[in-house]
Design an enzyme around this catalytic site. Structure first.
Site, PDB file in Angstrom:
ATOM      1  CE1 TYR A  38      -3.278   2.944   0.708  1.00  0.00           C
ATOM      2  CE2 TYR A  38      -1.969   3.348   2.688  1.00  0.00           C
ATOM      3  CZ  TYR A  38      -2.936   3.752   1.784  1.00  0.00           C
ATOM      4  OH  TYR A  38      -3.568   4.957   1.947  1.00  0.00           O
ATOM      5  CB  SER A 120      -3.953  12.941   4.153  1.00  0.00           C
ATOM      6  OG  SER A 120      -5.030  12.241   3.553  1.00  0.00           O
ATOM      7  CD  GLN A 146      -5.694  15.513   0.340  1.00  0.00           C
ATOM      8  OE1 GLN A 146      -5.618  14.791   1.326  1.00  0.00           O
ATOM      9  NE2 GLN A 146      -6.535  15.258  -0.658  1.00  0.00           N
ATOM     10  CE1 TYR A 148      -7.716  12.790  -3.219  1.00  0.00           C
ATOM     11  CE2 TYR A 148      -7.815  12.077  -0.933  1.00  0.00           C
ATOM     12  CZ  TYR A 148      -7.169  12.094  -2.161  1.00  0.00           C
ATOM     13  OH  TYR A 148      -5.986  11.428  -2.311  1.00  0.00           O
ATOM     14  CB  THR A 174      -5.919  15.878  -4.022  1.00  0.00           C
ATOM     15  OG1 THR A 174      -4.975  16.253  -3.016  1.00  0.00           O
ATOM     16  CG2 THR A 174      -5.307  14.805  -4.913  1.00  0.00           C
ATOM     17  NE  ARG A 183      -2.915   2.505  -4.372  1.00  0.00           N
ATOM     18  CZ  ARG A 183      -3.729   3.411  -3.840  1.00  0.00           C
ATOM     19  NH1 ARG A 183      -4.006   4.524  -4.508  1.00  0.00           N
ATOM     20  NH2 ARG A 183      -4.245   3.242  -2.652  1.00  0.00           N
ATOM     21  CE  LYS A 248      -0.327  15.797  -3.476  1.00  0.00           C
ATOM     22  NZ  LYS A 248      -0.935  14.496  -3.739  1.00  0.00           N
ATOM     23  CG  HIS A 272      -2.149  10.645  -6.095  1.00  0.00           C
ATOM     24  ND1 HIS A 272      -3.122  11.594  -5.951  1.00  0.00           N
ATOM     25  CD2 HIS A 272      -2.258   9.845  -5.001  1.00  0.00           C
ATOM     26  CE1 HIS A 272      -3.802  11.385  -4.841  1.00  0.00           C
ATOM     27  NE2 HIS A 272      -3.287  10.327  -4.234  1.00  0.00           N
ATOM     28  NE  ARG A 275      -0.581   5.941  -3.135  1.00  0.00           N
ATOM     29  CZ  ARG A 275      -0.289   4.866  -2.426  1.00  0.00           C
ATOM     30  NH1 ARG A 275       0.899   4.307  -2.531  1.00  0.00           N
ATOM     31  NH2 ARG A 275      -1.159   4.341  -1.589  1.00  0.00           N
ATOM     32  CG  ASP A 303       4.006  15.353  -4.935  1.00  0.00           C
ATOM     33  OD1 ASP A 303       3.824  14.876  -6.069  1.00  0.00           O
ATOM     34  OD2 ASP A 303       3.100  15.422  -4.084  1.00  0.00           O
ATOM     35  NE  ARG A 327       5.120   5.214  -2.889  1.00  0.00           N
ATOM     36  CZ  ARG A 327       4.723   5.930  -3.941  1.00  0.00           C
ATOM     37  NH1 ARG A 327       5.404   7.025  -4.289  1.00  0.00           N
ATOM     38  NH2 ARG A 327       3.675   5.574  -4.636  1.00  0.00           N
TER      39      ARG A 327
END
Ligand SMILES: Cc1cc2nc3c(=O)[nH]c(=O)nc-3n(C[C@H](O)[C@H](O)[C@H](O)COP(=O)(O)O)c2cc1C
Length: 375
Positions: A38, A120, A146, A148, A174, A183, A248, A272, A275, A303, A327
């Protein structure tokens, strides 16, 4: 914390860790296979995921020597304020998967190291608790929230008001993930978020009732996408907040211009972290095009794949106003909680200073001169 089953590894700094890659290597040993998939996986064949890191690596630096560097610094201006350096922690969901101290540990480390923090929407810690950790720190970096766009607009407005009241200084909307990417690595590993690790700031929102579809209708287009955000929603978001709104995930030059027309205070060039849509170009490739379209009218951050101080310098040299790191922060968190995140950020900041000194950049305004080939 989802440690590797049977692992007795202590939460301490990995022995001899001197780079973000060392943290990554150690975190792999600490974390359960599915959580690892993940965190570290990307979409589909992970071509974009790999391209992100490779693209920074292939940009070449050409040093200037014997310049006077005394009094040099890494300071940057962002949204009207000066910050110690241009490194922010990217928004990343469910950090409790990495360590029980979760976003609180990340926030503490970021604040102590003067790094910005973008929390997030899907954080596993209350946004008010994170703000209380960060805001009192004298040398902290920017604190952003951030979002959504959620179909439940009443809930969304209340969430924005909570972020404002808590002291967040900007909103990051985002826009590149109206649906989750395919994924594969994560699906193969059978990742399931444990029930006790939740997006606690989203408790109480009303999810839209799934439509009953007729034969031939698509779940994606005829149901989910009817709630997906459009440009009009940016105007709506701006109308309900006094905070600057950054977008973003804008990567096309025409979208960059449209974002500014809609009143975006800044853009984050991002795929992203590889991802969402596989085979998108690396962000190092996308950044110059967006910068050209924006033509200095708003800050542009970037990023994806930033793993070295030289990568930060290259992003700044191309014209970014700051960078976000994803990460590696989760790796530091999994390894040693706040100490691990602080170590990751310290390494990156130290490497940036070394890269500046070795290329003859006294400040980041000198960075464009460090590139072998100018964009
Ligand atoms: C585990 C994980 C969770 C993420 N969650 C979010 C999120 O909630 N919101 C968001 O805008 N981006 C999210 N991202 C994307 C990051 O903000 C960022 O764009 C990306 O990780 C940068 O690439 P890097 O990991 O190579 O540094 C997530 C990334 C990872 C790895």
């Amino acid at each position: 914390m989802k440690s590797k089953p049977g692992s007795t590894a202590p939460h301490t700094l990995p022995d001899g860790a001197v780079s973000l890659a060392d943290h990554e290597h150690h975190a792999r040993l600490m974390l359960d296979d599915a959580v690892w998939a993940y965190f570290n996986g990307g979409a589909a064949d992970e071509i974009t995921l790999r391209a992100n890191t490779q693209a920074w690596q292939t940009i070449e630096l050409l040093p200037r020597v014997m310049r006077s560097l005394a009094g040099g610094h890494t300071r940057v201006n962002l949204l009207g304020r000066e910050w110690a350096h241009p490194i922010l922690v990217a928004p990343m969901a469910y950090q409790r998967l990495a360590h029980p101290h979760a976003e609180q540990a990340t926030a503490l480390a970021a604040a102590a190291l003067g790094a910005g923090l973008v929390l997030s929407t899907q954080a596993s810690t209350l946004l008010e608790d994170v703000a209380r950790t960060v805001l009192p720190e004298a040398d902290r970096g920017p604190l952003w929230f951030q979002l959504y766009l959620l179909p439940d607009r009443g809930f969304m407005q209340a969430l924005v008001q909570r972020a404002e009241a808590a002291g967040f200084e900007a909103l990051v909307l985002t826009v590149d993930a109206p649906v989750q990417g395919a994924r594969d690595r994560e699906r193969r590993a059978g990742f399931r978020r444990p029930a006790d690790i939740r997006a606690v700031n989203l408790a109480g929102r009303v999810a839209p009732t799934p439509l009953s579809l007729r034969a031939g209708q698509s779940k994606l287009f005829d149901d989910l996408m009817t709630h997906a955000p459009t440009w009009d929603d940016v105007a709506w978001l701006r109308s309900i907040t006094r905070l600057p709104v950054l977008l973003k995930g804008v990567v096309h030059p025409d979208d960059a211009r449209q974002a500014l027309t809609c009143g975006a205070a800044g853009l984050i060039v991002s795929n992203h972290g590889g991802r969402t849509l596989d085979t998108m170009p690396a962000t190092a490739t996308l950044l110059p095009r967006v910068l050209q379209a924006v033509a200095g009218d708003a800050p542009v951050l970037v990023d994806g794949g930033i793993r070295r101080g030289t990568d930060v310098l290259k992003a700044m040299a191309l014209g970014a106003s700051a960078v976000l790191v994803g990460r590696p922060v989760l790796h530091g968190l999994a390894n040693a909680g706040a100490t691990g995140v602080a170590h990751v950020l310290r390494l990156l900041r130290d490497e940036l200073e070394i890269a500046m000194a070795l290329t003859g950049c006294r400040t980041l305004a000198d960075a464009p001169g460090a590139l072998l080939t100018r964009a």
